[in-house]
Design an enzyme around this catalytic site. Sequence first.
Site, mmCIF file in Angstrom:
data_model
loop_
_atom_site.group_PDB
_atom_site.id
_atom_site.type_symbol
_atom_site.label_atom_id
_atom_site.label_comp_id
_atom_site.label_asym_id
_atom_site.label_seq_id
_atom_site.Cartn_x
_atom_site.Cartn_y
_atom_site.Cartn_z
ATOM 1 N N ASP A 139 0.828 -1.204 0.000
ATOM 2 C CA ASP A 139 0.000 0.000 0.000
ATOM 3 C C ASP A 139 0.862 1.253 0.000
ATOM 4 O OD1 ASP A 139 -2.401 1.363 -0.015
ATOM 5 O OD2 ASP A 139 -2.608 1.387 2.150
ATOM 6 N N ILE A 163 -11.158 -7.725 -1.049
ATOM 7 C CA ILE A 163 -10.944 -9.105 -1.484
ATOM 8 C C ILE A 163 -11.519 -10.061 -0.440
ATOM 9 C CG2 ILE A 163 -9.213 -10.858 -2.034
ATOM 10 C CD1 ILE A 163 -9.524 -8.739 -4.166
ATOM 11 N N CYS A 219 -17.113 7.532 2.550
ATOM 12 C CA CYS A 219 -16.641 6.405 3.358
ATOM 13 C C CYS A 219 -16.049 6.897 4.675
ATOM 14 C CB CYS A 219 -15.598 5.623 2.559
ATOM 15 S SG CYS A 219 -14.878 4.243 3.447
ATOM 16 N N LYS A 287 1.864 15.040 22.941
ATOM 17 C CA LYS A 287 2.928 14.148 23.416
ATOM 18 C C LYS A 287 2.360 12.774 23.748
ATOM 19 C CE LYS A 287 6.564 13.818 26.950
ATOM 20 N NZ LYS A 287 7.185 14.486 28.131
#
Length: 379
Positions: A139, A163, A219, A287
Amino acid sequence: MSYPLDLHQLAQQIKQWGKDLGFQQVGITDTDLSAEEPRLQAWLDKQYHGEMEWMARHGMMRARPHELLPGTLRVISVRMNYLPAKAAFASTLKNPQLGYVSRYALGRDYHKVLRNRLKKLGEMIQEACGELNFRPFVDSAPLLERPLAAKAGLGWTGKHSLILNREAGSWFFLGELLIDLPLPIDAPQEEQCGRCVACMTICPTSAIVEPYVVDARRCISYLTIELEGAIPEALRPLMGNRIYGCDDCQLICPWNRYGQLSDEADFSPRAALHAPELMTLFQWDEKTFLRVTEGSAIRRIGHLRWLRNIAVALGNAPWTGEIVEVLAKRLGENPLLDEHIEWALRQQHAKRQALAIEVQPAQQKRLVRAVEKGLPRDA
C-alpha cells in the site's frame, strides 16, 4: 538468464517460504491489468477519490506494474491475517461512550510488518536464483493491489471492493513483490457473493454507490483517515463513535464467519486503543498521542485530526455535562478543531433540551465556566 531451479518447483518453494514467513497465502500473477484501466478512469472521472489527489496524479500507472519496476514479469501477491482475538466489535460499537478504532489499526503499523517479510522473501528468491530484480510494496505505491490479488487467486472482489476468501473472509492485509522471473501463474477464484448486498445496505453513509464501487468521499475510513479538512456536516451524525476507520461492511459479510484470527504478536491490540473512553482520548495532549501511537498506522493522521474525529464522536454520544465541559476546554486551540467542537456542542445541547434535563447547581457552575469559554449562551 538461466535458473538453477525448475520454475514450477521454484513457484511452489516460494509459496512455502511465504508461509514460513507468516503469510497465510501466496499467489502469482502476470502484470496485465488492462481490464482495470477503464474502471479506474471512470472512478476518477466521478471524483470518487475525493482529496486523494495522488490517485489521479499517477493515473494509469496503477494498472501497469511493469512501469514501477521495469522488467517486471510477475507479481507475487500475499495476504496476512490481522483479526485479533477478542476483537470486541459489538461491545465497542454499541457503547457510544467508547471510541471505535478499525481492527486493523489496533496493533503495529502493518506496512512495516509486511514489507519486511516481503523483502526477506525477495532475498530468499534472489539467493536461490543467483540473480533477481525485485521490489516489495505494501500500500505504498501506485499499484492496484486488490485486482492483482484477485488475479493471483487470493480471493474475489466483493461488492464492498475488498478481497474475499472463502476460507478467511476479508480480515487480512495484502502485499506485493514485483519480480523479473517468468514464474507460472495461478488461476483466479470465481466470485461467490451471489445476490448478497449486505455490505451495501449496512454502510452507515451509503458509500458503496453500486456493486464494487465505493465513493470515498462518503466512506468513514476516508473521512477519519484521508480527509485533511472538515468532515461534511451531514455525514457527522452517521459516523457514530467510529474515530479511525470503519469495519461495518466486513462485519456484516457472511463470508467473515470464516474469518481467521491472527497469531502475529505485532497485531495484538494496544490496551489504550482497544475500547477507549472518548472523553479520555479527547484530553490527550500531542505528546501522549505520539507516545501511544508510536509504530501505529494511526499516528499518520496526526493529533489534530485525531481530536477532530473524537469531537464528532462526542457530539454523537448521549448528553452529559462532563462531555460538554471536556469539549469546551479545547475551544480556541485550532480553527478546524473549533468547527467540530462547536458542532458537537450544538448536538449535545439539542439532546439536553430534548430530554428536558435539569442541571444540578454544582454542575451548573462548571457549565457556566464552559459557556464563558465559548459555548452558546443557552447551552
